[in-house]
Design a protein around this motif. Structure first.
Motif, PDB file in Angstrom:
ATOM      1  N   ASP A 105       0.826  -1.205   0.000  1.00 36.56           N
ATOM      2  CA  ASP A 105       0.000   0.000   0.000  1.00 36.56           C
ATOM      3  C   ASP A 105       0.860   1.255   0.000  1.00 36.56           C
ATOM      4  O   ASP A 105       0.578   2.229  -0.725  1.00 36.56           O
ATOM      5  N   ASP A 106       1.918   1.244   0.812  1.00 41.67           N
ATOM      6  CA  ASP A 106       2.835   2.396   0.835  1.00 41.67           C
ATOM      7  C   ASP A 106       3.482   2.597  -0.528  1.00 41.67           C
ATOM      8  O   ASP A 106       3.589   3.732  -1.017  1.00 41.67           O
ATOM      9  N   ARG A 107       3.922   1.496  -1.145  1.00 41.37           N
ATOM     10  CA  ARG A 107       4.575   1.619  -2.439  1.00 41.37           C
ATOM     11  C   ARG A 107       3.589   2.114  -3.505  1.00 41.37           C
ATOM     12  O   ARG A 107       3.938   2.966  -4.338  1.00 41.37           O
ATOM     13  N   ALA A 112       1.716   6.368  -6.975  1.00 37.77           N
ATOM     14  CA  ALA A 112       0.581   7.191  -7.394  1.00 37.77           C
ATOM     15  C   ALA A 112       0.896   8.678  -7.222  1.00 37.77           C
ATOM     16  O   ALA A 112       0.562   9.502  -8.089  1.00 37.77           O
ATOM     17  N   GLU A 113       1.535   9.042  -6.111  1.00 41.19           N
ATOM     18  CA  GLU A 113       1.921  10.443  -5.905  1.00 41.19           C
ATOM     19  C   GLU A 113       2.914  10.897  -6.965  1.00 41.19           C
ATOM     20  O   GLU A 113       2.822  12.015  -7.498  1.00 41.19           O
ATOM     21  N   LEU A 114       3.859  10.035  -7.283  1.00 44.02           N
ATOM     22  CA  LEU A 114       4.852  10.376  -8.295  1.00 44.02           C
ATOM     23  C   LEU A 114       4.204  10.524  -9.672  1.00 44.02           C
ATOM     24  O   LEU A 114       4.503  11.463 -10.422  1.00 44.02           O
ATOM     25  N   ALA A 119       2.106  13.944 -14.101  1.00 43.39           N
ATOM     26  CA  ALA A 119       1.001  14.335 -14.978  1.00 43.39           C
ATOM     27  C   ALA A 119       0.658  15.813 -14.818  1.00 43.39           C
ATOM     28  O   ALA A 119       0.231  16.466 -15.779  1.00 43.39           O
ATOM     29  N   SER A 120       0.825  16.351 -13.624  1.00 43.23           N
ATOM     30  CA  SER A 120       0.448  17.745 -13.373  1.00 43.23           C
ATOM     31  C   SER A 120       1.559  18.733 -13.695  1.00 43.23           C
ATOM     32  O   SER A 120       1.340  19.938 -13.670  1.00 43.23           O
ATOM     33  N   THR A 121       2.772  18.241 -13.974  1.00 42.89           N
ATOM     34  CA  THR A 121       3.892  19.133 -14.270  1.00 42.89           C
ATOM     35  C   THR A 121       3.864  19.472 -15.753  1.00 42.89           C
ATOM     36  O   THR A 121       4.234  18.664 -16.596  1.00 42.89           O
ATOM     37  N   ALA A 122       3.392  20.663 -16.066  1.00 39.34           N
ATOM     38  CA  ALA A 122       3.277  21.088 -17.464  1.00 39.34           C
ATOM     39  C   ALA A 122       4.644  21.453 -18.020  1.00 39.34           C
ATOM     40  O   ALA A 122       5.452  22.084 -17.332  1.00 39.34           O
ATOM     41  N   PRO A 123       4.942  21.078 -19.278  1.00 39.48           N
ATOM     42  CA  PRO A 123       6.239  21.442 -19.874  1.00 39.48           C
ATOM     43  C   PRO A 123       6.437  22.950 -19.964  1.00 39.48           C
ATOM     44  O   PRO A 123       7.560  23.422 -20.032  1.00 39.48           O
ATOM     45  N   ILE A 137       8.414  16.586  -4.464  1.00 36.82           N
ATOM     46  CA  ILE A 137       7.817  15.266  -4.661  1.00 36.82           C
ATOM     47  C   ILE A 137       8.751  14.177  -4.151  1.00 36.82           C
ATOM     48  O   ILE A 137       8.302  13.155  -3.611  1.00 36.82           O
ATOM     49  N   THR A 138      10.076  14.378  -4.252  1.00 36.38           N
ATOM     50  CA  THR A 138      11.016  13.374  -3.736  1.00 36.38           C
ATOM     51  C   THR A 138      10.888  13.272  -2.222  1.00 36.38           C
ATOM     52  O   THR A 138      10.874  12.170  -1.658  1.00 36.38           O
TER      53      THR A 138
END
Length: 518
Positions: A105-107, A112-114, A119-123, A137-138
């Motif tokens: 579950d942790d993994r 999922a967070e990564l 996905a939310s980091t726009a170029p 995020i790290t």
């Protein structure tokens, strides 16, 4: 103790069942010879077997229920023991499974967070802000607030400066010997995530994928901590891949955006220059043509002088039309060209343009097969015809002919589109065919491209501008029509102008009408 009592009872029962036969067997062995002598050996064996059978039956009858009860009691005790052992094993196994499920579950949460961050980091985001977001995020994924991102090499300092990035993009620290040392661990034959010991202690280093844009690492202190497990190392490697990809995209997008803005500025300068030059040239060319006309009217009949003045007037008019094409191009790009819709006879406009061109030793053959009237702007259509006929004359050999055919047909929605504001269901096709050098397929595909001219065309006519067909197609499309080109190298070119049309009030057509040299 219940188990010991059961054991004693069983032993006594077994002794009671075994001892009497032993005693009887001992007694019989002493008198066996006498018995056999009296009754015979066969009878003696039969009596022995019968006695043994009766004794077994008697023991079974008397001790069977007792032994069965005791056996069932022992079986029940054994079953309870196995049940207790199974419960303990199951409890131990359930605890391991719970630990494994928690780890999974942790993994899954970390991945999922990564993935959500990627996905939310726009170029389009600034590369420096992407680097700080990567640190965030790290730290979130690993639960360790000590991670930093060190960019040790950057191909563009203005987009992604070298330095140590934390969660705040506005506070970047300089690269130190520690971070340079961490960068050297990338040269070791290790995986993308490793723990290395150095002069400053142990540090976890996650290599960011090396590219032409940048090089760097994610770094965190690891002194006194156990080495990452295989699963943890794989997670850190996955974090490094996502961070590398996000930074690569951000840097490349920023570079592309800067180049696009520079090209837009250059294009704007070119467009403004073109518009300015065309405006500045229109007036002197008009004055030259007018002056040549006046001088020609006042001349005393000198033939050579009249021919020269006529040439001056003709070339000035030609240059004025070329400047007009350039002006149309600049206005088309600015969206400033307007057209009006009128009923026109394209054949008459062809004759008018041909008279203005006055090509030497050229013949125009017209094949008119309809009286349909085109719906177009006569001035704009005249510009279009001038560009096409001028090209046909320039690229045709001396003495060649130009064929013009004029037909009509019902509108085909797949080809001509739905009827426009004019509501016309009729299309007029004007085809202009020359006998010139023609074009290969690659050149024909680019025939309407702005400023494009093939090498063969440049060699034959060095002074062309390469905007005639581009401007012509733009004008035709503004009038609700479309243009097409068909060509074969060495066999001439056909340009087709298709315009909305309507039936004429009278007339059904005419025979081909040749027009003599002009």
């Amino acid at each position: 103790m219940p188990l010991s009592r059961i054991t004693i009872r069983l032993i006594l029962t077994l002794l009671g069942a075994v001892l009497p036969p032993i005693v009887i067997f001992h007694f019989m062995s002493s008198i066996w010879a006498h018995v056999v002598a009296n009754i015979g050996s066969g009878t003696a064996l039969a009596l022995a077997l019968l006695g043994g059978t009766l004794w077994v039956a008697l023991v079974s009858l008397l001790a069977g229920p007792f032994i069965g009860d005791e056996a069932r009691s022992m079986a029940a005790i054994a079953e309870r023991g196995r049940a207790r052992q199974s419960d303990e094993e199951q409890e131990n196994q359930s605890a391991a499974q719970r630990r494994l499920a928690t780890a999974l579950d942790d993994r899954n949460r970390q991945i999922a967070e990564l993935a959500a961050w990627s996905a939310s980091t726009a170029p389009a985001e600034d590369a420096r802000r992407v680097a700080s977001a990567a640190v965030d995020i790290t730290r979130l994924v690993t639960g360790d607030p000590t991670w930093v991102l060190a960019v040790t090499v950057s191909s563009n300092e203005s987009l992604l400066p070298t330095g140590v990035y934390g969660p705040d993009p506005d506070s970047m620290e300089p690269i130190t010997e520690l971070h340079q040392w961490a960068a050297t661990t990338q040269e070791l034959n290790v995986g993308p995530a490793t723990v290395a010991d150095g002069p400053w202690g142990a540090f976890a280093v996650v290599r960011l994928r090396s590219s032409r844009e940048f090089s760097g690492s994610l770094i965190a202190p690891w002194e006194g901590r156990t080495a990452p497990s295989q699963a943890e190392a794989q997670l850190l490697a996955l974090v490094g891949e996502h961070v590398s990809s996000a930074l690569d995209h951000a840097v490349l997008y920023s570079r592309l955006r800067a180049q696009t803005e520079q090209l837009d500025r250059m294009h704007a300068v070119q467009r403004d220059f073109l518009r300015s030059v065309t405006h500045d040239l229109q007036t002197p060319l008009t004055r030259i043509a007018a002056l040549a006309e006046e001088v020609s009217a006042d001349s005393q009949g000198n033939g050579q002088a009249l021919d020269d003045l006529d040439m001056i007037r003709s070339q000035a008019e030609r240059l004025r039309r070329m400047v007009g094409q350039l002006l149309v191009v600049s206005r088309l790009e600015a969206g400033a060209v307007t057209t009006r819709q009128e009923i026109v006879r394209p054949v008459q406009l062809v004759e008018t343009v041909w008279a203005v061109l006055r090509p030497p030793v050229r013949q125009l053959d017209m094949d008119v097969r309809t009286d349909a009237l085109a719906i177009a702007d006569p001035d704009r259509l005249e510009q279009v015809l001038w560009a096409i006929l001028d090209n046909a004359v320039k690229y045709s050999p001396g003495g060649g002919s130009i064929q013009v055919s004029y037909t009509s047909r019902p509108r085909t929605p797949d080809v001509d589109g739905a009827a426009g504001d004019d509501g016309s269901d009729l299309i007029a096709d004007l085809r202009i065919t020359d006998s010139g050098i023609g074009m290969d397929p690659a050149t024909a595909d680019r025939a309407f491209e702005q400023f494009y001219r093939a090498d063969s065309a440049r060699q034959l006519v060095p002074d062309g501008s390469g905007v005639g067909l581009y401007a012509a197609r733009g004008l035709v499309e503004l009038m609700g029509g479309h243009m097409g080109v068909e060509s074969q190298l060495g066999h001439g070119t056909t340009v087709t102008i298709s315009l909305p049309a309507e039936e004429a009030a009278i007339g059904t057509g005419s025979d081909p009408v040749p027009i003599a040299d002009r």
